[in-house]
Design a protein around this motif. Structure first.
Motif: not given
Length: 250
Positions: A109-123, A132-140, A150-151, A160-163
């Motif tokens: 499915g789409n969720f697992y079409l690598k690379p997938n990713g994370v959108f996040y907001l910081t302090t 996904t593999e680059d995400f580090l969960s911190t207190g920030a 990822l688009l 993986a996207f084709q015109p």
């Protein structure tokens, strides 16, 4: 000859009527409903359940809850895929607390079409999109949602996207603009992944993340687009404090 004159007269009458009513070819409407978020001027947060642990369910539910708390909703849309229980499929962080952990599994499915990713907001009031593999969960990290694929990755469209692909759906996503504003967008009609990703890339986004497909809903009152129905999981809302009511009689 009389028939020719009659046809010419009819054509002339039609042209006059068209000019009088303003009919005729009109500018093509935008294929997307979009919103650019300046995080210095507005508040952007992710929502799933309220303070009584009840799922918001729809943009209508979110708007009503925010209205009751003196917050004006400027823009909102669903913000990630969900399972059969409407829980976030992958990582979800709310108010700095991890509600669902990062999903690093391999699947279909789409969720697992690598690379997938994370959108996040910081302090610090900034936004990021990463693999996904680059995400580090911190207190920030104050808010985060995981999705896929990822688009746009470092300025390139997902390999993986084709015109011209015939795989078309309503789609929504988020990108980071060069000036660090967010670009939130949903297609108004079915679109393939390549064209959707290209929309973000042409806007200048070096990173962009797909959020969801045909279930997507968007609330954009400034653009006369208010989809308050639906049944979704995590949502993203952009708010400002509501103005207090004026004096009586004003």
């Amino acid at each position: 000859m009389s028939k020719l004159k009659s046809r010419l007269a009819s054509l002339l009458a039609l042209m006059v009527a068209t000019l009088a009513t303003g009919a005729g070819p009109q500018p093509k409407p935008s294929l997307f409903v979009s919103y650019r978020v300046d995080l210095r001027r507005t508040t952007c947060q992710l929502y799933w359940k309220d303070d009584k642990n009840r799922r918001f369910q729809s943009l209508r539910g979110l708007k009503s809850w925010l209205d009751a708390r003196g917050q004006k909703l400027l823009f909102a849309m669903n913000a990630g895929m969900f399972d059969a229980a409407y829980a976030p499929q992958g990582l979800f962080i709310q108010d700095g607390r991890t509600i669902k952990p990062l999903d690093t599994a391999t699947g279909h499915g789409n969720f697992y079409l690598k690379p997938n990713g994370v959108f996040y907001l910081t302090t610090k009031g900034s936004a990021r999109i990463c693999k996904t593999e680059d995400f580090l969960s911190t207190g920030a990290v104050t808010y985060a949602t995981q999705s896929g694929p990822l688009l746009v990755i470092d300025g390139d469209i997902h390999p993986a996207f084709q015109p011209g692909s015939a795989n078309v759906q309503i789609r929504n996503g988020v990108g980071i603009l060069p000036d660090q504003r967010l670009l939130l967008a949903m297609s108004k009609a079915p679109i393939n992944f390549y064209d959707f990703a290209n929309y973000f890339r042409r806007a200048g986004c070096r990173q962009a993340l797909y959020l969801d497909g045909f279930v997507s809903r968007t609330y954009a009152p400034s653009q006369n687009w208010t989809q308050l129905d639906g049944d979704v999981g995590v949502m993203l809302g952009v708010t400002v404090p509501a103005l207090p009511p004026g004096p009586a009689g004003h």
